[in-house]
Design a protein around this motif. Structure first.
Motif: not given
Length: 129
Positions: A30-34, A41-54
């Motif tokens: 995702v970091a490469e694509r964006l 990317v981690h910050q975007m997940i924390r800010d709910r701009e993206l969703i990540a699951v295991r």
């Protein structure tokens, strides 16, 4: 942010269920694509701009939520509305990929990329009431 592995994944089983996206991206992908740093990317997940699951012990993001070097326009708003309604990341992911014949894309996630994205946002907002 979901950091725990669900019980049915602890056995090592792959969980590509009926409400999961077809393709996944790892956070470095995702970091490469964006064209961003992994920390952004981690910050975007924390800010709910993206969703990540295991999945298989690795945090992943549905590939169709990251299109054309950007995140789908209405995704952050929908993720925040779902979080406000009490949905964790796994539940939000299930909601986004739950088949729905009344949406033009067939699922909330698919519809977010089209002309009827506001309908998905409206439905997510209604969950809070």
């Amino acid at each position: 942010m979901t950091d725990s592995v669900p019980a049915d994944q602890a056995s090592g089983a792959v969980l590509a269920g009926p409400t999961d996206p077809a393709d996944w991206l790892t956070l470095p992908d995702v970091a490469e694509r964006l064209d961003l740093s992994i920390s952004k990317v981690h910050q975007m997940i924390r800010d709910r701009e993206l969703i990540a699951v295991r999945r298989d012990g690795v945090r992943r993001i549905p590939a169709d939520l990251v299109a054309n070097k950007t995140v789908l326009k209405h995704l952050p708003g929908v993720l925040n509305l779902l979080a406000d309604a009490g949905y964790d990341d796994e539940a939000a992911l299930r909601w986004l990929y739950q088949p729905d014949d009344t949406l033009t894309g067939g699922t909330g996630a698919a519809t977010l990329g089209g002309d009827h994205a506001r309908e998905v946002k409206r439905r997510a907002q209604a969950l809070g009431f």
